[in-house]
Design an enzyme around this catalytic site. Structure first.
Site, short mmCIF file in Angstrom:
data_model
loop_
_atom_site.label_atom_id
_atom_site.label_comp_id
_atom_site.label_asym_id
_atom_site.label_seq_id
_atom_site.Cartn_x
_atom_site.Cartn_y
_atom_site.Cartn_z
CE LYS A 81 36.92 46.42 45.11
NZ LYS A 81 37.10 47.47 44.07
CB SER A 156 39.39 45.41 41.72
OG SER A 156 38.82 46.65 42.12
CB SER A 180 37.23 48.53 40.18
OG SER A 180 38.49 48.04 39.84
N1 GLN Z 1 41.69 47.73 36.40
C1 GLN Z 1 42.14 48.99 36.89
C2 GLN Z 1 43.41 48.80 37.69
O1 GLN Z 1 43.87 47.74 37.76
C3 GLN Z 1 41.08 49.65 37.69
C4 GLN Z 1 41.00 49.17 39.08
C5 GLN Z 1 40.01 49.91 39.89
O2 GLN Z 1 39.17 50.62 39.38
N2 GLN Z 1 40.13 49.76 41.18
O3 GLN Z 1 43.93 49.70 38.26
#
Ligand code: GLN
Length: 496
Positions: A81, A156, A180
């Site tokens: 990532k 993400s 994420s």
């Molecule tokens: N979907 C969550 C957010 O938008 C988690 C994102 C993440 O874990 N980086 O913050």
């Protein structure tokens, strides 16, 4: 069972490369060919380092020819990532604000992977600064779900999950702040682990919310996830939140079976918005675990319903502070005509460099931290966070693991939630608790909807309880075949 090379597990690839049954170059070329064929449809990669990967593979084959040991991940093609800082490879965090930045160093996770013989193929798409649940917040392009190209892969770390599911790499690393790793793993039908907070070094990981962020693996099998986790975990003096506890070898846990485990099902997380197909798959998974000798019982997490508001105060607050460093002075983009002064340059750079969701979070976070509001919002959220953590602590006095769906629905359609940030945030309801409480969690494939979309089972363990997660997940995986199903080749450039 003869699968094409791009679907062979990381553990098996390393074994064959180390025994010189297979050249690392051959393995890496198979991955690069698969990327060339499938990635134009998926959009998983932001940067492909074909040359670097082949060079590294040749080095590994050279070491083996001289009877040197390149390490436990010898020749295993891995993708990262794009929040993991990589020496000499562009690192964008999915944002225009880091345009042109080439890091001068590797983060700890990347260092450890290279030292273990892994071959880094390139950098994967993500929601900008890891803010999102669908990959649609990437500044570059969305990534598509290999099971259905009209659907999101989650986020993400959505591209990491998509790349693993489609065989573009043997394993990938993402970050999980509020879900994420686990949510995209669930939506793409792969295994995803969020380790205990402090288990994996955050040195060289672009920060979103520092008290929540953790790096973890996405893999096609539970054993691969364990292998990848073992490689990156463990104390790092460069991260002051790193835990100085030895990382257990996971071989025993993977073999031990689920018999004797007690698994709690939180009553408060039986929510109305959960898709009945998801509930059915998770119930069936718990039945399998009971059949394997586990006990399933109700537990109570009375404050779980406040996870969402607590997270969406704490995470933006920390983000607003972490993202203050992107000002046009130190890294990447600098916008605006010279000679207009420093503040003009800051605001033009930040105005042009950040996308809508990132700006929304910076504003929310700045608001929550303002003097006069701090006590009402930020401090209150931290107090609620402590109550959430205490709920888990009490529950873990009675059970070894907690089980929930990973995501309330299977993969949703591209565009379906972009105009409605609240509904996007609601998709995180099951995954926020573990990071708020610092706990490890795993998502394992546990079935498919009638439309053929994967569903994930989430297991959460007490701090440093990764071995228990792997124990239950491996036993479950052995008893079922959900993880062995592959996305349709017709979506990936191959024959239907
Ligand atoms: N979907 C969550 C957010 O938008 C988690 C994102 C993440 O874990 N980086 O913050």
């Amino acid at each position: 069972m003869s699968e094409p090379l791009h679907y062979v597990s990381a553990g098996e690839l390393a074994r064959r490369v180390r025994s010189r049954e297979l050249g690392a170059v051959e393995v890496v070329r198979a991955a690069l060919d698969r990327i060339a064929a499938a990635d134009p449809r998926l959009g998983a990669f932001l940067h492909i380092d074909a040359e670097g990967a082949e060079r590294r593979a040749r080095e590994i084959d050279g070491l083996l020819a001289r009877r040197d040991d390149p390490g436990p991940l010898a020749g295993v093609p891995i993708a990262l990532k794009d929040v993991l800082v990589t020496r000499g490879l562009p690192t964008t965090a999915g944002s225009r604000i880091l345009a042109g930045w080439i890091p001068p160093y590797d983060g700890t996770v990347v260092e450890r992977l290279r030292a273990a013989g892994a071959v880094i193929l390139g950098k994967l798409n993500l929601d900008e600064f890891a803010m999102g649940s669908s990959n649609e917040n990437s500044a570059f392009h969305p990534t598509r779900n290999p099971w259905d190209l009209e659907r999101v892969p989650g986020g993400s770390s959505g591209a990491a999950a998509a790349a693993v599911a489609a065989g573009l790499c043997a394993g990938a690393f993402g970050t999980d702040t509020g879900g994420s790793i686990r949510q995209p793993a669930s939506l793409c039908g792969v295994v995803g682990l969020k380790p205990t907070y402090g288990r994996v070094s955050r040195w060289g990981v672009i920060a979103f919310a520092s008290s929540l962020d953790q790096v973890g693996p996405l893999a096609r099998t539970v054993a691969d996830a364990a292998l990848l986790f073992e490689t990156i975990a463990g104390f790092d003096p460069r991260d002051s939140t790193s835990i100085a506890e030895p990382v257990p070898r996971l071989g025993d846990a993977l073999r031990r079976g689920a018999s004797g485990l007690t698994i709690g099902r939180p009553r408060e997380l039986e929510l109305p918005g959960v898709d009945p197909e998801v509930t059915a798959a998770v119930d069936a998974a718990l039945d399998v675990l009971v059949h394997l000798g586990a006990t399933v019982t109700d537990v109570s997490l009375p404050h779980a319903k406040y996870s969402l508001p607590a997270y969406y105060l704490v995470a933006p607050a920390e983000a607003s502070s972490n993202l203050a460093r992107y000002d046009g002075v130190r890294y990447g983009l600098r916008a605006g005509p010279p000679g207009q002064g420093l503040h003009d340059m800051y605001s033009r750079t930040r105005g042009a460099g950040f996308g809508t969701e990132v700006k929304r979070r910076i504003m929310l976070g700045t608001f929550a931290l303002r003097s006069g509001y701090y006590d009402a919002y930020y401090r209150k959220a931290q107090q609620v966070r402590a109550l959430i953590a205490r709920d888990y602590e009490r529950a873990f006095a009675e059970v070894d693991l907690i089980a929930t769906p990973t995501s309330p629905t299977a993969a949703f359609r591209l565009g379906e939630k972009v105009q409605d940030p609240m509904s996007m945030y609601l998709a995180d309801v099951f995954t926020l608790g573990a990071p708020l409480a610092g706990l490890p969690g795993i998502s394992v494939p546990c079935g498919f909807t009638p439309e053929g979309l994967p569903v994930g089972l989430q297991l959460i363990a007490p701090p440093l309880g990764e071995a228990t997660l792997f124990r239950a997940a491996a036993a479950y995986e052995r008893a079922t075949d959900h993880g062995a199903r592959r996305p349709p080749e017709s979506n990936l450039g191959g024959a239907p």
